[in-house]
Design a protein around this motif. Structure first.
Motif, PDB file in Angstrom:
ATOM      1  N   GLU A  60       0.353  -1.311   0.142  1.00  0.00           N
ATOM      2  CA  GLU A  60       0.140  -0.177   0.059  1.00  0.00           C
ATOM      3  C   GLU A  60       1.089   1.046   0.028  1.00  0.00           C
ATOM      4  N   GLU A  61       1.331   1.095   1.039  1.00  0.00           N
ATOM      5  CA  GLU A  61       2.281   2.560   0.623  1.00  0.00           C
ATOM      6  C   GLU A  61       3.761   2.410   1.399  1.00  0.00           C
ATOM      7  N   VAL A  62       5.456   2.903   1.136  1.00  0.00           N
ATOM      8  CA  VAL A  62       6.463   2.092   1.608  1.00  0.00           C
ATOM      9  C   VAL A  62       6.690   3.985   2.053  1.00  0.00           C
ATOM     10  N   ALA A  63       7.278   3.500   3.281  1.00  0.00           N
ATOM     11  CA  ALA A  63       7.860   4.562   4.230  1.00  0.00           C
ATOM     12  C   ALA A  63      10.035   4.672   4.535  1.00  0.00           C
ATOM     13  N   PRO A  64      10.632   4.830   4.193  1.00  0.00           N
ATOM     14  CA  PRO A  64      11.999   4.376   3.931  1.00  0.00           C
ATOM     15  C   PRO A  64      12.387   5.897   5.492  1.00  0.00           C
ATOM     16  N   SER A  65      13.596   5.707   5.705  1.00  0.00           N
ATOM     17  CA  SER A  65      14.063   5.963   7.072  1.00  0.00           C
ATOM     18  C   SER A  65      15.383   6.420   7.354  1.00  0.00           C
ATOM     19  N   LEU A  66      15.582   7.628   7.543  1.00  0.00           N
ATOM     20  CA  LEU A  66      16.967   7.431   7.332  1.00  0.00           C
ATOM     21  C   LEU A  66      17.466   8.647   9.094  1.00  0.00           C
ATOM     22  N   SER A  82      15.623  13.070  18.315  1.00  0.00           N
ATOM     23  CA  SER A  82      16.149  11.618  17.353  1.00  0.00           C
ATOM     24  C   SER A  82      15.486  12.169  16.086  1.00  0.00           C
ATOM     25  N   LEU A  83      16.481  12.216  15.455  1.00  0.00           N
ATOM     26  CA  LEU A  83      16.259  12.711  14.214  1.00  0.00           C
ATOM     27  C   LEU A  83      15.955  11.400  12.738  1.00  0.00           C
ATOM     28  N   ILE A  84      14.393  11.837  12.112  1.00  0.00           N
ATOM     29  CA  ILE A  84      13.839  10.842  11.160  1.00  0.00           C
ATOM     30  C   ILE A  84      14.413  11.433  10.140  1.00  0.00           C
ATOM     31  N   GLY A  85      14.797  11.242   8.561  1.00  0.00           N
ATOM     32  CA  GLY A  85      14.719  11.566   8.202  1.00  0.00           C
ATOM     33  C   GLY A  85      13.549  10.970   7.354  1.00  0.00           C
ATOM     34  N   ALA A  86      12.180  11.645   6.653  1.00  0.00           N
ATOM     35  CA  ALA A  86      11.421  10.799   6.636  1.00  0.00           C
ATOM     36  C   ALA A  86      10.605  11.147   5.161  1.00  0.00           C
ATOM     37  N   THR A  87       9.416  10.273   4.992  1.00  0.00           N
ATOM     38  CA  THR A  87       8.721  10.854   3.312  1.00  0.00           C
ATOM     39  C   THR A  87       7.264  11.107   3.645  1.00  0.00           C
ATOM     40  N   PRO A  88       6.390  11.635   2.951  1.00  0.00           N
ATOM     41  CA  PRO A  88       5.018  12.144   3.845  1.00  0.00           C
ATOM     42  C   PRO A  88       4.296  10.742   4.092  1.00  0.00           C
ATOM     43  N   GLU A  89       4.474   9.451   3.403  1.00  0.00           N
ATOM     44  CA  GLU A  89       3.987   8.395   4.023  1.00  0.00           C
ATOM     45  C   GLU A  89       4.449   7.981   5.389  1.00  0.00           C
ATOM     46  N   TYR A  90       5.309   8.588   5.988  1.00  0.00           N
ATOM     47  CA  TYR A  90       5.543   7.821   6.934  1.00  0.00           C
ATOM     48  C   TYR A  90       4.528   8.003   7.975  1.00  0.00           C
ATOM     49  N   LEU A  91       3.837   9.316   7.788  1.00  0.00           N
ATOM     50  CA  LEU A  91       2.685   8.870   8.274  1.00  0.00           C
ATOM     51  C   LEU A  91       1.557   8.694   8.960  1.00  0.00           C
ATOM     52  N   SER A  92       1.572   7.634   7.652  1.00  0.00           N
ATOM     53  CA  SER A  92       0.261   6.413   7.954  1.00  0.00           C
ATOM     54  C   SER A  92       0.825   4.847   7.946  1.00  0.00           C
ATOM     55  N   VAL A  93       1.978   5.085   7.819  1.00  0.00           N
ATOM     56  CA  VAL A  93       2.562   3.751   7.465  1.00  0.00           C
ATOM     57  C   VAL A  93       2.798   3.517   8.710  1.00  0.00           C
ATOM     58  N   ARG A  94       3.437   4.922   9.630  1.00  0.00           N
ATOM     59  CA  ARG A  94       3.353   3.717  11.415  1.00  0.00           C
ATOM     60  C   ARG A  94       2.394   4.689  12.085  1.00  0.00           C
ATOM     61  N   SER A 105       5.988  16.982   2.819  1.00  0.00           N
ATOM     62  CA  SER A 105       5.131  16.675   1.457  1.00  0.00           C
ATOM     63  C   SER A 105       6.107  16.498   0.665  1.00  0.00           C
ATOM     64  N   ASP A 106       5.874  16.183  -0.224  1.00  0.00           N
ATOM     65  CA  ASP A 106       7.419  15.509  -1.594  1.00  0.00           C
ATOM     66  C   ASP A 106       7.373  17.127  -2.345  1.00  0.00           C
ATOM     67  N   LEU A 107       6.868  17.846  -2.405  1.00  0.00           N
ATOM     68  CA  LEU A 107       7.628  19.238  -2.455  1.00  0.00           C
ATOM     69  C   LEU A 107       8.982  19.949  -1.880  1.00  0.00           C
ATOM     70  N   ASP A 108       8.644  19.619  -0.078  1.00  0.00           N
ATOM     71  CA  ASP A 108       9.572  19.948   0.286  1.00  0.00           C
ATOM     72  C   ASP A 108      10.821  18.551   0.330  1.00  0.00           C
ATOM     73  N   LEU A 109      10.250  17.760  -0.128  1.00  0.00           N
ATOM     74  CA  LEU A 109      11.554  16.576  -0.490  1.00  0.00           C
ATOM     75  C   LEU A 109      12.565  16.306  -1.886  1.00  0.00           C
ATOM     76  N   LYS A 110      11.757  17.386  -2.912  1.00  0.00           N
ATOM     77  CA  LYS A 110      12.138  17.834  -4.267  1.00  0.00           C
ATOM     78  C   LYS A 110      13.218  19.155  -3.820  1.00  0.00           C
ATOM     79  N   ARG A 111      13.059  19.258  -2.664  1.00  0.00           N
ATOM     80  CA  ARG A 111      13.216  20.669  -2.684  1.00  0.00           C
ATOM     81  C   ARG A 111      14.156  21.131  -1.899  1.00  0.00           C
ATOM     82  N   ASN A 112      14.701  20.390  -1.011  1.00  0.00           N
ATOM     83  CA  ASN A 112      15.646  20.014   0.362  1.00  0.00           C
ATOM     84  C   ASN A 112      15.072  20.811   1.138  1.00  0.00           C
ATOM     85  N   GLU A 113      14.071  21.348   1.262  1.00  0.00           N
ATOM     86  CA  GLU A 113      13.402  22.107   2.547  1.00  0.00           C
ATOM     87  C   GLU A 113      14.353  22.008   3.639  1.00  0.00           C
TER      88      GLU A 113
END
Length: 368
Positions: A60-66, A82-94, A105-113
């Motif tokens: 359904e969804e994939v949430a990688p984290s660093l 505790s730092l978690i580099g995440a994606t928007p999917e982390y919210l629902s998966v976990r 958001s995905d835009l935050d990831l693309k822009r390295n916000e």
């Protein structure tokens, strides 16, 4: 004792469920490497997570984290986050929720916000009663804008989730951790939610085959896929064994208590010799005397069982109040414990009852 064991089982189940429903966890390193003291190599990258999302249909969804840990500061106040580099999917998966503001958001990831979403306790330590939204916090040599605050999550397996700081995974990799893998952005682990709980095994099989192809593995896997249900079953076996140990400890106490009841009843027979002789002299049979003392032993032990159950239930709630364990005790357990107490009285009351029933009435009256 059984209540504490049941509370431990409920606590473990709640901890596993807090990781997210129907979730698979992909961890770097082989299963053998996980058991070694040396930290396993970081073999998973962001492209692996993207491939799983695109090529495994039951996912359904994939949430990688660093993940990492750094000191975060705001106007002289410091907190270890505790730092978690995440994606928007982390919210629902976990199964996390945002209390104020927004998540990334995905835009935050693309822009390295350079943004951050704070855990509730971390936000309180840094800002107190001040509204953190829109403020800038310092992390290493960069500033991050606070765009959200998470709902309280509590601790999971000893890790306080409310001290997390969520950062876009691209920002985490490029500005904080740095590129450490020649194959792309490395990740600490990948969480995968499955559409149907019945498809967990199929998903695990497909993910393992996909990663073997991507990593060109011909021998030992350089990753481990862990099933949430398998984890729950393993921990359930451990807590079940704990409950059995506690029950065995309680059984020893019951045995000692039964010997105490037998001794009390033997003393009672000796002290009530005249009463027994008088009853037998006016027509009471051995069965009547036997039944009388057995009933007394059962009543004595059952009353003790009721009193002990009341104290035990109070003890369970007291343990729940001062520890993370929940107050878990079922009516069936209470019924069984009282029944066992009565059975102990019946078992250990037979010998004194037989001794009383076999007394000769003439000898009993004369000795009195």
């Amino acid at each position: 004792m059984i209540g504490i064991g049941e509370g431990a089982q409920s606590f473990v189940n709640a901890q596993v469920n807090s990781l997210g429903p129907n979730v698979l966890f992909i961890i770097p390193g082989s299963p053998e490497a996980q058991s070694r003291p040396v930290y396993p190599p970081q073999t998973l990258v962001l492209a692996d997570a993207e491939a799983i999302a695109e090529q495994v249909p039951v996912v359904e969804e994939v949430a990688p984290s660093l993940n990492g840990s750094e000191l975060m500061s705001y106007r002289g106040k410091n907190a270890s986050a505790s730092l978690i580099g995440a994606t928007p999917e982390y919210l629902s998966v976990r199964s996390f929720d945002v209390a104020r503001g927004r998540f990334m958001s995905d835009l935050d990831l693309k822009r390295n916000e350079q943004i951050v979403v704070l855990g509730s306790e971390l936000a309180e330590q840094l800002f107190g009663n001040e509204d953190p939204l829109g403020k800038q916090v310092r992390l290493k040599d960069i500033s991050l804008q606070v765009v959200g605050v998470m709902q309280p999550k509590g601790s999971t397996f000893g890790t306080n989730q409310d001290m997390n700081a969520f950062i876009p995974i691209t920002t985490m990799a490029n500005r904080i951790v740095g590129e450490t893998s020649p194959y792309g952005t490395q990740v600490t682990f990948i969480s995968v939610s499955i559409k149907n709980p019945d498809s967990m095994k199929a998903a695990q099989f497909q993910i393992e085959n996909l990663l073997r192809l991507r990593h060109k593995i011909t021998d030992e896997d350089d990753f481990t896929v862990r099933n949430q249900k398998d984890l729950m079953n393993t921990l359930g076996q451990i807590t079940g064994a704990l409950t059995l140990v506690l029950a065995a400890t309680a059984a020893i106490s019951l045995f000692v208590g039964g010997i105490g009841i037998m001794n009390i009843m033997l003393v009672s027979v000796t002290e009530r010799t005249q009463e027994i002789g008088l009853r037998k002299a006016i027509g009471a049979s051995q069965q009547d005397i036997l039944a009388q003392f057995i009933i007394e032993a059962v009543i004595l032990s059952a009353a003790g069982g009721l009193l002990g159950t009341a104290i035990g239930v109070g003890g369970v709630f007291l343990v729940a109040a001062v520890t993370p364990l929940s107050a878990g005790i079922s009516p069936v357990t209470i019924a069984v414990t009282v029944s066992v107490s009565g059975g102990i009285g019946l078992f250990f009351g037979v010998i004194p009852a037989k001794r009383a029933a076999q007394l000769d009435p003439i000898v009993a009256l004369r000795s009195a």
